[in-house]
Design a protein around this motif. Structure first.
Motif, PDB file in Angstrom:
ATOM      1  N   TYR A 306       0.845  -1.112   0.000  1.00  0.00           N
ATOM      2  CA  TYR A 306       0.044  -0.113  -0.076  1.00  0.00           C
ATOM      3  C   TYR A 306       0.885   1.123  -0.029  1.00  0.00           C
ATOM      4  CZ  TYR A 306      -3.131   3.566   2.084  1.00  0.00           C
ATOM      5  OH  TYR A 306      -3.785   4.684   2.244  1.00  0.00           O
ATOM      6  N   ARG A 307       1.991   1.317   0.750  1.00  0.00           N
ATOM      7  CA  ARG A 307       2.455   2.447   0.899  1.00  0.00           C
ATOM      8  C   ARG A 307       3.367   2.779  -0.413  1.00  0.00           C
ATOM      9  NH1 ARG A 307       1.593   6.072   4.861  1.00  0.00           N
ATOM     10  NH2 ARG A 307       1.316   5.181   6.854  1.00  0.00           N
ATOM     11  N   ALA A 308       3.847   1.860  -1.058  1.00  0.00           N
ATOM     12  CA  ALA A 308       4.635   2.058  -2.180  1.00  0.00           C
ATOM     13  C   ALA A 308       3.850   2.418  -3.107  1.00  0.00           C
ATOM     14  CB  ALA A 308       5.382   0.669  -2.696  1.00  0.00           C
ATOM     15  N   ALA A 309       2.453   2.304  -3.287  1.00  0.00           N
ATOM     16  CA  ALA A 309       1.419   2.898  -4.260  1.00  0.00           C
ATOM     17  C   ALA A 309       1.423   4.343  -4.300  1.00  0.00           C
ATOM     18  CB  ALA A 309       0.087   2.214  -4.002  1.00  0.00           C
ATOM     19  N   ALA A 310       1.786   4.913  -3.337  1.00  0.00           N
ATOM     20  CA  ALA A 310       1.839   6.337  -3.195  1.00  0.00           C
ATOM     21  C   ALA A 310       2.953   6.961  -4.116  1.00  0.00           C
ATOM     22  CB  ALA A 310       2.435   6.911  -1.972  1.00  0.00           C
ATOM     23  N   TYR A 311       4.074   6.106  -4.311  1.00  0.00           N
ATOM     24  CA  TYR A 311       5.035   6.664  -5.459  1.00  0.00           C
ATOM     25  C   TYR A 311       4.394   6.549  -6.950  1.00  0.00           C
ATOM     26  CZ  TYR A 311       8.285   6.029  -1.776  1.00  0.00           C
ATOM     27  OH  TYR A 311       8.946   6.046  -0.525  1.00  0.00           O
ATOM     28  N   LEU A 312       3.370   5.950  -7.093  1.00  0.00           N
ATOM     29  CA  LEU A 312       2.823   6.068  -8.453  1.00  0.00           C
ATOM     30  C   LEU A 312       2.231   7.314  -8.778  1.00  0.00           C
ATOM     31  CD1 LEU A 312       2.864   2.948  -7.905  1.00  0.00           C
ATOM     32  CD2 LEU A 312       0.902   2.737  -9.561  1.00  0.00           C
ATOM     33  N   PHE A 313       1.493   7.967  -8.093  1.00  0.00           N
ATOM     34  CA  PHE A 313       0.977   9.391  -7.677  1.00  0.00           C
ATOM     35  C   PHE A 313       2.200  10.293  -8.127  1.00  0.00           C
ATOM     36  CE2 PHE A 313      -2.329   6.762  -5.949  1.00  0.00           C
ATOM     37  CZ  PHE A 313      -3.359   7.155  -6.735  1.00  0.00           C
ATOM     38  N   TYR A 314       3.338  10.221  -7.330  1.00  0.00           N
ATOM     39  CA  TYR A 314       4.243  11.050  -7.837  1.00  0.00           C
ATOM     40  C   TYR A 314       4.857  10.932  -9.048  1.00  0.00           C
ATOM     41  CZ  TYR A 314       5.043  12.213  -2.721  1.00  0.00           C
ATOM     42  OH  TYR A 314       4.783  12.454  -1.172  1.00  0.00           O
ATOM     43  N   ALA A 315       4.957   9.777  -9.466  1.00  0.00           N
ATOM     44  CA  ALA A 315       5.298   9.385 -10.994  1.00  0.00           C
ATOM     45  C   ALA A 315       4.354   9.987 -11.851  1.00  0.00           C
ATOM     46  CB  ALA A 315       5.354   7.708 -11.126  1.00  0.00           C
ATOM     47  N   GLY A 316       3.171   9.912 -11.562  1.00  0.00           N
ATOM     48  CA  GLY A 316       1.971  10.735 -12.391  1.00  0.00           C
ATOM     49  C   GLY A 316       2.169  11.897 -12.439  1.00  0.00           C
ATOM     50  N   ALA A 317       2.693  12.464 -11.442  1.00  0.00           N
ATOM     51  CA  ALA A 317       2.811  14.216 -11.532  1.00  0.00           C
ATOM     52  C   ALA A 317       3.826  14.581 -12.282  1.00  0.00           C
ATOM     53  CB  ALA A 317       2.908  14.629 -10.051  1.00  0.00           C
ATOM     54  N   VAL A 318       5.078  13.752 -12.068  1.00  0.00           N
ATOM     55  CA  VAL A 318       6.278  14.094 -13.147  1.00  0.00           C
ATOM     56  C   VAL A 318       5.790  13.825 -14.741  1.00  0.00           C
ATOM     57  CG1 VAL A 318       8.317  13.231 -13.699  1.00  0.00           C
ATOM     58  CG2 VAL A 318       7.922  13.478 -11.382  1.00  0.00           C
ATOM     59  N   GLY A 319       5.279  12.746 -14.818  1.00  0.00           N
ATOM     60  CA  GLY A 319       4.794  12.533 -16.478  1.00  0.00           C
ATOM     61  C   GLY A 319       3.818  13.484 -16.853  1.00  0.00           C
ATOM     62  N   GLY A 320       3.031  13.833 -15.849  1.00  0.00           N
ATOM     63  CA  GLY A 320       1.826  14.931 -16.401  1.00  0.00           C
ATOM     64  C   GLY A 320       2.287  16.221 -16.403  1.00  0.00           C
ATOM     65  N   ASN A 321       3.451  16.809 -15.670  1.00  0.00           N
ATOM     66  CA  ASN A 321       3.980  18.091 -15.960  1.00  0.00           C
ATOM     67  C   ASN A 321       5.247  18.234 -16.546  1.00  0.00           C
ATOM     68  OD1 ASN A 321       2.150  19.729 -13.860  1.00  0.00           O
ATOM     69  ND2 ASN A 321       2.204  17.764 -13.191  1.00  0.00           N
ATOM     70  N   LEU A 322       6.221  17.634 -16.234  1.00  0.00           N
ATOM     71  CA  LEU A 322       7.529  17.632 -16.669  1.00  0.00           C
ATOM     72  C   LEU A 322       7.729  17.190 -18.083  1.00  0.00           C
ATOM     73  CD1 LEU A 322       9.961  16.925 -13.566  1.00  0.00           C
ATOM     74  CD2 LEU A 322       8.813  19.045 -14.335  1.00  0.00           C
ATOM     75  N   VAL A 323       7.172  16.049 -18.271  1.00  0.00           N
ATOM     76  CA  VAL A 323       7.194  15.416 -19.855  1.00  0.00           C
ATOM     77  C   VAL A 323       6.591  16.366 -20.969  1.00  0.00           C
ATOM     78  CG1 VAL A 323       6.824  13.483 -21.147  1.00  0.00           C
ATOM     79  CG2 VAL A 323       7.552  13.270 -19.001  1.00  0.00           C
TER      80      VAL A 323
END
Length: 364
Positions: A306-323
């Protein structure tokens, strides 16, 4: 959480779907609102402040949302924050009102997005992938309807109506149970899989945002008429919604295997950009990549925790903003090559998960 009463599960599932509807609506609405903001507030490049502050609020929201020990009253309060921010946008006397609301909007959206993805998995632990995929279809529905709402109505009224939907959602999600911090699968956690999952999420969200943000510019450059470009963008989100809902059960039977083949088909579909008479086929990509996030999220919950799933949302923020920001520096004629690169990265990441012998997951 199968012990929850049927009426409670229905209410919380509907609330989760509306929460994800709001996430899709808030993400897609600037596409219709920005031209009106620019005309009314006499701004151009300054609109970047809106997205930068939205991003900062989202990062804080992911951090806080992933650490909540209970959902009540924090999840309804996050939706009230969403509603307040949307109301502030509707009443903004100047551009500074948009910028100030953006931070709180990002904060609320991130908390809501985190828990409205997690809650259906906990409510239906025996069939999480199917339920999550179908609930996530509401995201695409919000992305389709919100821009249309802002085109048909005065933009201030449109944002006011979205604020009311956030308040209704807060009511539905009252008394939501605390997060179930279940451990990874009985085979043990596999943290070494996490980088591949995160890479796939970054690439997937980048594909979604680049397609919806830059395809219109590319098709206009190819000579497609404005009305057809607008129709194709709407069809992209319709196809995305149908893919989330319609492919949920199909992918759940063999999650990584079938997701990988969908990504290969998406890789083939990218080549429509290289052939101008076939570029109108790009909405097909929305259908093919739609199950990606629910599948990877469900996989991460089961195999990493469960805890590691939070990193998916950080990854989504990177993919949705920086890329997408990086794509803004590309010449328009290079868009097809850039998109080919991120779809290839997504497919490669899924392949690395799929070929890992210990990563063969059961039906999710």
């Amino acid at each position: 959480m199968e012990s929850a009463s049927p009426s409670l599960r229905i209410r919380l599932t509907l609330g989760s779907a509306l929460g994800l509807f709001m996430t899709g609506a808030i993400g897609a609405s600037p596409g219709a609102a920005i031209p009106r903001w620019q005309d009314e507030f006499s701004i151009q490049s300054e609109i970047a402040w809106y997205f930068n502050l939205l991003f900062l609020g989202a990062l804080l929201g992911i951090y806080l949302g992933s650490r909540l020990r209970r959902r009540h009253p924090w999840l309804p309060l996050a939706l009230l924050t969403e509603g307040l921010a949307l109301g502030l946008i509707a009443l903004a006397p100047g551009a500074w009102g948009l910028y100030g609301a953006a931070f709180f909007l990002g904060l609320g959206v991130a908390v809501v997005n985190f828990h409205c993805n997690a809650l259906p998995v906990e409510l239906f632990p025996n069939r999480p992938m199917v339920v999550l995929g179908r609930v996530n279809a509401a995201f695409g529905l919000g992305a389709v309807l919100a821009p249309l709402l802002l085109l048909w109505l005065p933009w201030r009224l449109g944002y006011g109506l979205l604020a009311l939907v956030a308040l209704v959602t807060a009511f539905l999600l009252r008394q939501a149970p605390p997060p179930q911090n279940e451990k990874a699968s009985s085979a043990g956690p596999r943290p070494r899989l996490l980088p591949y999952i995160l890479l796939a999420v970054v690439a997937y969200v980048a594909v979604e945002l680049v397609l919806s943000s830059y395809s219109s510019l590319y098709l206009l450059r190819l000579g497609y008429p404005d009305w057809l470009v607008g129709l194709l963008l709407s069809l992209f989100w319709v196809a995305f919604t149908l893919g989330r809902f319609g492919l949920a059960a199909f992918v759940a039977r063999q999650p990584l295997e079938r997701l990988f083949w969908l990504h290969l088909l998406a890789l083939g579909a990218v080549f429509c950009y290289f052939i101008p008479p076939l570029a109108w086929l790009f909405p097909l990509l929305g259908f093919l990549v739609a199950p990606t996030f629910p599948t990877l999220y469900g996989f991460a919950r089961v195999f990493v925790g469960y805890r590691a799933a939070a990193y998916l949302f950080y990854a989504g923020a990177v993919g949705g903003n920086l890329v997408p920001a990086a794509f803004a520096t590309l010449p328009q004629e290079a868009l097809a090559w850039g998109l080919l690169g991120v779809v290839s990265t997504m497919a490669l990441s899924t392949h690395l998960l799929r070929r890992n012998g210990e990563a063969k997951s059961p039906v999710l």
